[in-house]
Write an enzyme that holds these catalytic residues in place. Structure first.
Site, PDB file in Angstrom:
ATOM      1  N   ASP A   1      -1.358 -16.443  -1.159  1.00 48.87           N
ATOM      2  CA  ASP A   1      -1.532 -16.644  -2.669  1.00 48.87           C
ATOM      3  C   ASP A   1      -1.615 -18.039  -2.944  1.00 48.87           C
ATOM      4  O   ASP A   1      -1.340 -19.162  -1.479  1.00 48.87           O
ATOM      5  CB  ASP A   1      -0.092 -16.678  -2.191  1.00 48.87           C
ATOM      6  N   GLY A   2      -2.253 -18.191  -4.277  1.00 45.53           N
ATOM      7  CA  GLY A   2      -2.833 -19.935  -4.300  1.00 45.53           C
ATOM      8  C   GLY A   2      -4.027 -20.183  -4.892  1.00 45.53           C
ATOM      9  O   GLY A   2      -3.958 -21.012  -5.153  1.00 45.53           O
TER      10      GLY A   2
ATOM     11  N   HIS B   1     -10.460 -18.596  -5.519  1.00 42.56           N
ATOM     12  CA  HIS B   1     -10.531 -16.859  -4.299  1.00 42.56           C
ATOM     13  C   HIS B   1     -11.897 -17.644  -3.326  1.00 42.56           C
ATOM     14  O   HIS B   1     -12.165 -16.637  -2.054  1.00 42.56           O
ATOM     15  CB  HIS B   1     -11.314 -15.998  -5.006  1.00 42.56           C
TER      16      HIS B   1
ATOM     17  N   LEU C   1      -9.183  -9.591  18.708  1.00 37.74           N
ATOM     18  CA  LEU C   1      -8.861  -8.955  17.245  1.00 37.74           C
ATOM     19  C   LEU C   1      -8.464  -8.303  16.965  1.00 37.74           C
ATOM     20  O   LEU C   1      -9.662  -7.870  15.897  1.00 37.74           O
ATOM     21  CB  LEU C   1      -8.704 -10.942  16.348  1.00 37.74           C
TER      22      LEU C   1
ATOM     23  N   SER D   1       6.835  -9.687  -2.458  1.00 39.29           N
ATOM     24  CA  SER D   1       5.582  -8.951  -3.727  1.00 39.29           C
ATOM     25  C   SER D   1       4.369  -7.463  -2.653  1.00 39.29           C
ATOM     26  O   SER D   1       3.418  -7.607  -3.258  1.00 39.29           O
ATOM     27  CB  SER D   1       4.178 -10.077  -3.703  1.00 39.29           C
TER      28      SER D   1
HETATM   29  C1  IPE Z   1       0.701 -11.480  -4.123  1.00 35.76           C
HETATM   30  O1  IPE Z   1       0.662 -12.384  -4.177  1.00 35.76           O
HETATM   31  C2  IPE Z   1      -0.869 -10.332  -3.224  1.00 35.76           C
HETATM   32  C3  IPE Z   1      -2.053 -10.710  -2.651  1.00 35.76           C
HETATM   33  C4  IPE Z   1      -1.767 -12.110  -2.118  1.00 35.76           C
HETATM   34  C5  IPE Z   1      -3.430 -10.101  -2.548  1.00 35.76           C
HETATM   35  P1  IPE Z   1       0.558 -12.507  -6.200  1.00 35.76           P
HETATM   36  O2  IPE Z   1      -0.262 -13.403  -6.601  1.00 35.76           O
HETATM   37  O3  IPE Z   1      -0.161 -11.100  -6.851  1.00 35.76           O
HETATM   38  O4  IPE Z   1       2.137 -12.298  -5.943  1.00 35.76           O
HETATM   39  P2  IPE Z   1       3.162 -12.781  -7.405  1.00 35.76           P
HETATM   40  O5  IPE Z   1       2.341 -11.818  -8.432  1.00 35.76           O
HETATM   41  O6  IPE Z   1       2.719 -14.097  -7.244  1.00 35.76           O
HETATM   42  O7  IPE Z   1       4.176 -11.726  -7.155  1.00 35.76           O
HETATM   43  C1  IPE Z   2      -4.071 -14.297  -4.015  1.00 41.25           C
HETATM   44  O1  IPE Z   2      -3.656 -15.941  -5.290  1.00 41.25           O
HETATM   45  C2  IPE Z   2      -5.291 -14.028  -4.016  1.00 41.25           C
HETATM   46  C3  IPE Z   2      -5.435 -12.606  -4.839  1.00 41.25           C
HETATM   47  C4  IPE Z   2      -4.113 -12.305  -5.092  1.00 41.25           C
HETATM   48  C5  IPE Z   2      -5.859 -11.750  -5.887  1.00 41.25           C
HETATM   49  P1  IPE Z   2      -3.732 -16.064  -7.144  1.00 41.25           P
HETATM   50  O2  IPE Z   2      -5.062 -15.502  -7.684  1.00 41.25           O
HETATM   51  O3  IPE Z   2      -3.015 -14.916  -6.665  1.00 41.25           O
HETATM   52  O4  IPE Z   2      -3.933 -17.258  -6.981  1.00 41.25           O
HETATM   53  P2  IPE Z   2      -2.783 -18.003  -7.761  1.00 41.25           P
HETATM   54  O5  IPE Z   2      -1.145 -17.534  -7.543  1.00 41.25           O
HETATM   55  O6  IPE Z   2      -2.739 -17.428  -9.067  1.00 41.25           O
HETATM   56  O7  IPE Z   2      -2.288 -19.880  -7.453  1.00 41.25           O
HETATM   57 MG    MG Z   3      -0.459 -15.521  -6.934  1.00 41.51          MG
END
Ligand code: IPE
Ligand code: IPE
Ligand code: MG
Length: 239
Positions: free
Chosen positions: A25-26, A42, A136, A195
């Protein structure tokens, strides 16, 4: 080969987690910090995936499961969804040879049938090309929802007119039936929630939350998380 020195991180080689799962995430926030479009986050996140996959292979992790796209992520603006899917489509092609050469066995879990046909074709190709590999075992969770997985399992059981199942029997109907439960779950970006990821499988998993954004999460951060995992005492309800 990167030549990773586990001793430098005080990691004990014979107590490595067998299965690591990661909520990557992030990416969006990483891009925002740099005043870049979200897609660049991404894109950089893919560099982290490559780095972490290589490192896990090298240090001898047996299973790595990556939360790549959730069932709920379909609700994002259509442009972002399209961009993520087309990045995936591209990577399924460019990463195939490298993964295969590194002896990585790739599989996918989630409601894969919801993906466009041409993406599914590349997924099938990646799975068949790498299925005999013995290194792996890399699982990508795409269009994945832990609740959907449980519901899908229950419906399969009903369809088969099975009257009763125990835990071992139930596991056979989960998408993850070939995987052991994760020992370590890592979530990046500072969010402290699961999540909808692997809800059934993480009953006794050790969870490491880190504030590092996924595109900045590389070998060094992975090894720090494994070190943190090794400091925990796993009791599984015993004493
Ligand atoms: C969880 O991240 C899903 C993935 C990393 C693929 P999200 O960004 O979708 O989750 P929330 O919305 O912060 O809970
Ligand atoms: C995780 O990063 C990737 C996916 C959920 C596809 P995010 O797109 O959720 O990034 P943030 O949480 O908005 O920073
Ligand atoms: Mg996110």
């Amino acid at each position: 080969m990167k030549k990773i020195d586990l001793a430098k991180y005080k990691i004990v080689k014979n107590k490595l987690p067998v299965h690591i799962a990661i909520i990557m995430d992030g990416n969006g926030r990483w891009a925002k910090e740099k005043k870049l479009p979200r897609i660049e986050g991404h894109r950089e996140g893919i560099e982290s995936v490559r780095d972490i996959v290589e490192s896990c292979g090298e240090i001898g992790i047996k299973y790595l499961t990556l939360y790549t796209f959730s069932e709920e992520n379909w609700s994002r603006p259509i442009m972002e969804v399209k961009e993520i899917i087309s990045l995936l489509y591209e990577q399924l092609d460019t990463e195939l040879d490298g993964l295969n050469q590194n002896n990585v066995k790739v599989q996918f879990i989630g409601r894969i049938h919801k993906l466009p046909g041409k993406v599914k074709k590349r997924i099938e190709r990646m799975v068949t090309t790498t299925q005999k590999n013995t290194g792996l075992c890399l699982t990508f969770a795409i269009s994945y929802s832990g609740r959907a997985e449980i519901i899908d399992a229950v419906n399969k059981i009903i369809d088969l007119r099975i009257k009763k199942v125990n835990e071992k029997g139930f596991k056979k109907y989960l998408y993850t039936h070939t995987l052991p439960d994760p020992d370590l779950l890592i979530r990046t970006s500072g969010e402290q929630r699961v999540s909808n990821f692997l809800l059934y499988q993480i009953a006794y998993t050790e969870i490491v939350f880190t504030s590092i954004l996924w595109p900045d999460f590389r070998t060094n951060e992975l090894l720090q998380s494994i070190y943190e995992y090794q400091q925990r005492e796993r009791r599984f309800g015993g004493r």
